[in-house]
Scaffold this active site. Structure first.
Site, PDB file in Angstrom:
ATOM      1  N   ASP A   1       6.045  -1.037  -1.152  1.00 45.98           N
ATOM      2  CA  ASP A   1       5.470  -1.939  -2.118  1.00 45.98           C
ATOM      3  C   ASP A   1       5.556  -1.471  -3.676  1.00 45.98           C
ATOM      4  O   ASP A   1       4.779  -0.343  -3.949  1.00 45.98           O
ATOM      5  CB  ASP A   1       4.077  -2.537  -1.739  1.00 45.98           C
ATOM      6  CG  ASP A   1       4.008  -3.263  -0.487  1.00 45.98           C
ATOM      7  OD1 ASP A   1       4.679  -4.284  -0.277  1.00 45.98           O
ATOM      8  OD2 ASP A   1       3.239  -2.891   0.542  1.00 45.98           O
TER       9      ASP A   1
ATOM     10  N   ASP B   1       7.559   5.095  -0.305  1.00 51.15           N
ATOM     11  CA  ASP B   1       6.702   4.099  -0.011  1.00 51.15           C
ATOM     12  C   ASP B   1       7.437   2.672  -0.121  1.00 51.15           C
ATOM     13  O   ASP B   1       8.800   2.806  -0.297  1.00 51.15           O
ATOM     14  CB  ASP B   1       5.489   3.935  -1.289  1.00 51.15           C
ATOM     15  CG  ASP B   1       4.533   2.837  -1.430  1.00 51.15           C
ATOM     16  OD1 ASP B   1       3.995   2.511  -0.465  1.00 51.15           O
ATOM     17  OD2 ASP B   1       4.662   2.274  -2.533  1.00 51.15           O
TER      18      ASP B   1
END
Length: 284
Positions: free
Chosen positions: A19, A17
């Site tokens: 963020d 991922d």
């Protein structure tokens, strides 16, 4: 996948991922959201709500946010202000602790560890956020970066559904077929998903992959006492009515199942500096 397991194969792929996991952009999202809330005399965003927004695609996160916020301005006005503030805030994002070292070591691991990105962020925002970190993100091949608006991910099938992680694995296997056909394709249990969000952990578990959860302290506080549920993907982030709303997937291996408490498939770290390569049979 349900039973406790210790005899895992060596890890051959890591899917990240972005963020709040690789870069501090979750702080930017919070600051922008709170600015708009304050401008409209509404309270700051609590972690209880932020926890539900993290990791989800924009439309789904937006629906949850607006049901809670009840802003006195039109949706169009909100979007315009949000876009304006984000464009500025995202330019100042920085890597989180341990990230640069981890990516460098994985890039040089032998045997090779494949790497891909799977972010709910749309491509344009991803470019703005990572603009000052081109070198760090150069470890990811362009076709192995999967964003929230990527055509390869079925519409409405974002996290906590597993599709984006399965697509990321497909990009890795396409690369293997293209560049080293003698190498066998990577299986889901040979992958680690690195996540900071609860819906993201569930997505990784549903994809049949191992998961490293590295949450923000504020999020961890919200899930105090439920950490094992999060690691199993059993917090109920994905509701059955969402299947009806989003339809079924065409991706091989989807929708997949969550895990069981203490089944050995996932672990929690305070920061990525704590990552233990030997646990995953990765030689750096």
């Amino acid at each position: 996948m349900g039973s406790s397991k210790t005899d895992f194969p060596p890890i051959r792929a890591c899917i990240f991922d972005v963020d709040g996991l690789l870069i501090d952009s979750e702080d930017a999202y919070t600051a922008v959201t709170n600015t708009i809330l304050r401008e409209n005399n509404r309270p700051d965003l609590p972690w209880k709500i932020k926890a539900q927004l993290q990791g989800r695609p924009g439309p789904e996160a937006g629906r949850i946010f607006h049901e809670w916020a009840k802003l006195p301005i039109s949706y169009e006005k909100f979007v315009a202000r949000n876009t304006e503030l984000q464009a500025e805030a995202f330019r100042h994002c920085k890597p989180l602790p341990g990230v640069e070292d981890l990516l460098r070591k994985l890039q040089n691991a032998r045997p090779k560890v494949h790497m891909a990105l799977a972010t709910s962020s749309i491509g344009k925002n991803f470019e703005i956020k990572t603009g000052s970190m081109k070198e760090m993100f150069s470890v990811f091949a362009e076709d192995q970066i999967v964003t929230g608006d990527d055509d390869r991910v079925p519409k409405g099938r974002g996290k906590p559904l597993p599709d984006i992680y399965l697509v990321a694995l497909q990009t890795i296997n396409e690369h293997i077929r293209r560049t080293s056909p003698e190498e066998s394709e990577v299986q889901p249990e040979e992958c680690i998903v690195f996540e900071d969000s609860v819906p993201g952990v569930e997505a990784g578990r549903r994809a049949g992959m191992r998961v490293v959860w590295c949450p923000n302290p504020g999020l961890l506080n919200e899930y105090q006492g439920r950490e094992k549920e999060v690691l199993a993907g059993k917090t109920g982030e994905h509701k059955e009515e969402e299947i009806e709303r989003h339809g079924t997937s065409t991706i091989k291996g989807s929708p997949g199942h969550v895990g069981e408490i203490d089944d050995g498939w996932a672990e929690m770290l305070q920061t990525l500096e704590e990552f233990r390569y030997e646990r995953y049979k990765i030689e750096v």
